[in-house]
Structure formats: structure tokens, C-alpha cells
Write a protein that holds these residues in place. Structure first.
Motif, PDB file in Angstrom:
ATOM      1  N   UNK A 142       7.462   7.097  10.439  1.00  0.00           N
ATOM      2  CA  UNK A 142       7.452   5.754  11.037  1.00  0.00           C
ATOM      3  C   UNK A 142       7.889   4.686  10.045  1.00  0.00           C
ATOM      4  N   UNK A 143       8.026   5.080   8.763  1.00  0.00           N
ATOM      5  CA  UNK A 143       8.448   4.162   7.701  1.00  0.00           C
ATOM      6  C   UNK A 143       7.503   2.963   7.573  1.00  0.00           C
ATOM      7  N   UNK A 144       6.224   3.261   7.665  1.00  0.00           N
ATOM      8  CA  UNK A 144       5.184   2.240   7.508  1.00  0.00           C
ATOM      9  C   UNK A 144       3.970   2.867   6.858  1.00  0.00           C
ATOM     10  N   UNK A 145       3.199   2.031   6.163  1.00  0.00           N
ATOM     11  CA  UNK A 145       1.923   2.487   5.637  1.00  0.00           C
ATOM     12  C   UNK A 145       0.895   2.447   6.752  1.00  0.00           C
ATOM     13  N   UNK A 146       0.205   3.553   6.951  1.00  0.00           N
ATOM     14  CA  UNK A 146      -0.732   3.667   8.063  1.00  0.00           C
ATOM     15  C   UNK A 146      -2.186   3.578   7.628  1.00  0.00           C
ATOM     16  N   UNK A 147      -2.482   3.926   6.378  1.00  0.00           N
ATOM     17  CA  UNK A 147      -3.867   3.891   5.911  1.00  0.00           C
ATOM     18  C   UNK A 147      -3.961   3.219   4.551  1.00  0.00           C
ATOM     19  N   UNK A 148      -5.151   2.712   4.254  1.00  0.00           N
ATOM     20  CA  UNK A 148      -5.461   2.159   2.943  1.00  0.00           C
ATOM     21  C   UNK A 148      -6.605   2.963   2.353  1.00  0.00           C
ATOM     22  N   UNK A 149      -6.438   3.437   1.140  1.00  0.00           N
ATOM     23  CA  UNK A 149      -7.486   4.195   0.468  1.00  0.00           C
ATOM     24  C   UNK A 149      -8.328   3.244  -0.368  1.00  0.00           C
TER      25      UNK A 149
END
Length: 316
Positions: free
Chosen positions: A43-50
Motif C-alpha cells: 500500500x506504500x504507507x506506514x500502517x503501524x507505530x511501534x
């Protein structure tokens, strides 16, 4: 996007960690991490934050999560449909039921359902709009017996009406305003209303505008009948209940209807399912059992339910 990648995203959202997601879907943390990386590349996007406390979804991840839940649910149902053709019935049915219908008819409906489909596990929710509609939309709820979203169309959900009843303002029996005759006398109080997420709660405000009144100074939203009853009994808050719920709860819980002269909108309850989605055998069976329970009129032997039904128009 692959189905196993979407399932990994759903599992991360549900558990809040990669390890938790791995346990939930019987995978390994490394496999979950790889699925997530490939999905983000797709999707060329960041989906989660750690974060130190776990994993949270970004705004993009939350948007994709809604679709991921629906896709995963539909694939599961497709497998269940094929299992049914082989004679294997699905194992779980998720149902949300509005409070007064649950009190009056759910025991009889469940007894009938369990006799016919003992192998199916039931998952039951309190039937409030804020709980039921998102679950219907993402496929994690099969049947909702409750109130239709104000202004809703048939494009997303299919609605089959069951009951119509009036509503009442409710307060504790010894409330200082228990004998008030007008909504205008109650505007200064704290109001408890069920949140309607589709209209951001504005539906509750329209009741006052219809009678030429301003919005009360303090409106609070609730998601539980238990919480509502506790607050009504122990504070000077007021709320709005359908009349059958008033009849079923008032005497038991020390509540009463405030005799305001204004006519409140009717409360319509029906069976709501996703539009365009074939109902499986378990869903059809539960709906049939509920309707049979209503029509059988066994409930007339219970004085409290019989009294509550005096204020209800049965539409089936």
C-alpha cells in the motif's frame, strides 16, 4: 494485498502487539512482522507505530483495518458456506440484541436455537447502535436486533421491523423533578443518552428542537444499560428509555417515568443484517427462533413481560 497479510493486521489491532497477534492466529512473530512489512510495501504507507507499550495503528492502518476485517470475515463465511454443503455447520454466531427485547424474548429464542443447533456457539452483545453498527459493517456481527440508525438507507443494512413502542423520560423514583410535566423543567439536568455514532449523537438533540426547546446544558453518552441504571438510581441524571424497558426495569430498579406532556418519538426495533450478504443457516435459524418466540405468546404467562408488551405494537 494477501488475505494472510490482512489477517495479520486484524490480529495486531485486536491484541496490540506482534507476539499477541502471533498467538492469536497460531503463527510466529517473525511471520507476522514479515506480513506487515509486505502489506506496508503493497500500500506504500506506514500502517503501524511501534511504541514501548505495544503496537498502534496509524490513520492509514485504521482505514485499512475496516476493510481487512470485512475481507477476513467474508473469507471465513465462504469457508463456512462450503463446510455447510459438506454437512459441517458453522461454529459461532454473533448477535446483538437491544435490552428490552433481550429481557423479554432472548431466553425463549436461545432455547429454541440451542435445541436446533446445539453445535453452534453464541456470542451475544448488548444491542446499542455504537456497538452493533461498526460490528455489522466489519463483518464481526451477524445479526442485530435493535434500533435502526436515524435516517439510514437500505444500501448498507437490511431492516425488518419487529416492534414499535413509545419512549419516556426516566429518573429515580424520588428524583426532585419526578413530577415534572414539561421537558423545559428538565433542561438544567444531566442527561444520559445512547450514542448514535452515525450522526455523532445529534439525533438525541432533535427531540428538544421539535418542541421548541434548547439543547440541555449537559448531555452524556452511554453504552450500557447496567451503567445507565446505576447512574439513574444514584444521581439526579435523567435518561430516555423505550416504554417496554421502563415497564421491565422501573419497579425492580427504583426508577419511574417522568410524566412530561410532550410526545416523544416512537422507538422502532427490527432485525438488521448486512445488505447483499447471503444469510447462513445459523443466522436464519436464530431469526426464525426469535420470531417464533414472539408469535408463540408464551411470554403472556410472565406478568412483567405481559405488562411491558401493552405499550408495544408487534409488526410481524
Amino acid at each position: 494485498m494477501k488475505i494472510h497479510q490482512l489477517r495479520a493486521l486484524v490480529a495486531i489491532a485486536d491484541t496490540g502487539s506482534v507476539r499477541g497477534a502471533a498467538r492469536l492466529i497460531n503463527s510466529s512473530p517473525a511471520a507476522i512482522t514479515q506480513c506487515l512489512q509486505l502489506l506496508e510495501e503493497s500500500v506504500q504507507m506506514q500502517l503501524v507505530l511501534r511504541t514501548p507499550s505495544g503496537v498502534t495503528l496509524t490513520a492509514s492502518g485504521q482505514t485499512l483495518l475496516t476493510h481487512a476485517r470485512l475481507v477476513a470475515s467474508q473469507v471465513t463465511r465462504a469457508h463456512e458456506a462450503m463446510d455447510a454443503l459438506r454437512g459441517n455447520t458453522r461454529k459461532r454466531l454473533s448477535v446483538a440484541v437491544t435490552a428490552w427485547v433481550a429481557l423479554a424474548f432472548l431466553p425463549g429464542a436461545v432455547a429454541r436455537f440451542r435445541a436446533r443447533m446445539p453445535q453452534v456457539q453464541l456470542e451475544l452483545f448488548e444491542g446499542l447502535l455504537a456497538i452493533a453498527n461498526p460490528r455489522l459493517r466489519d463483518g464481526s456481527l451477524d445479526v442485530y436486533v435493535g434500533r435502526q440508525t436515524p435516517g439510514a438507507t437500505s444500501s448498507e443494512f437490511t431492516y425488518r421491523p419487529l416492534f414499535a413502542s413509545s419512549r419516556a423520560v426516566v429518573a429515580r423514583r424520588d428524583h426532585p423533578n419526578a413530577e415534572s410535566r414539561s421537558l423545559a423543567d428538565l433542561l438544567h439536568l444531566d442527561w444520559l443518552v445512547a450514542l448514535d455514532p452515525e450522526t455523532e449523537g445529534h439525533a438525541s438533540y432533535r427531540m428538544f428542537a421539535q418542541h421548541g426547546l434548547p439543547v440541555p446544558r449537559s448531555i452524556h453518552y452511554l453504552h450500557s444499560l447496567t451503567v445507565a441504571v446505576a447512574l439513574l438510581r444514584g444521581t439526579d441524571m435523567v435518561s430516555i428509555f423505550p416504554w417496554p424497558l421502563v415497564e421491565l426495569c422501573a419497579e425492580r430498579d427504583g426508577l419511574r417515568a417522568v410524566p412530561v406532556r410532550e410526545q416523544l418519538d416512537d422507538s422502532m426495533v427490527g432485525i438488521i443484517t448486512r445488505t447483499g450478504e447471503p444469510a447462513d443457516a445459523a443466522s436464519r435459524c436464530f431469526i426464525d427462533c426469535l420470531i417464533e418466540t414472539v408469535r408463540a405468546e408464551e411470554w403472556t404467562q410472565a406478568p412483567d413481560i405481559r405488562r411491558a408488551m401493552h405499550s408495544v405494537e408487534i409488526l410481524i
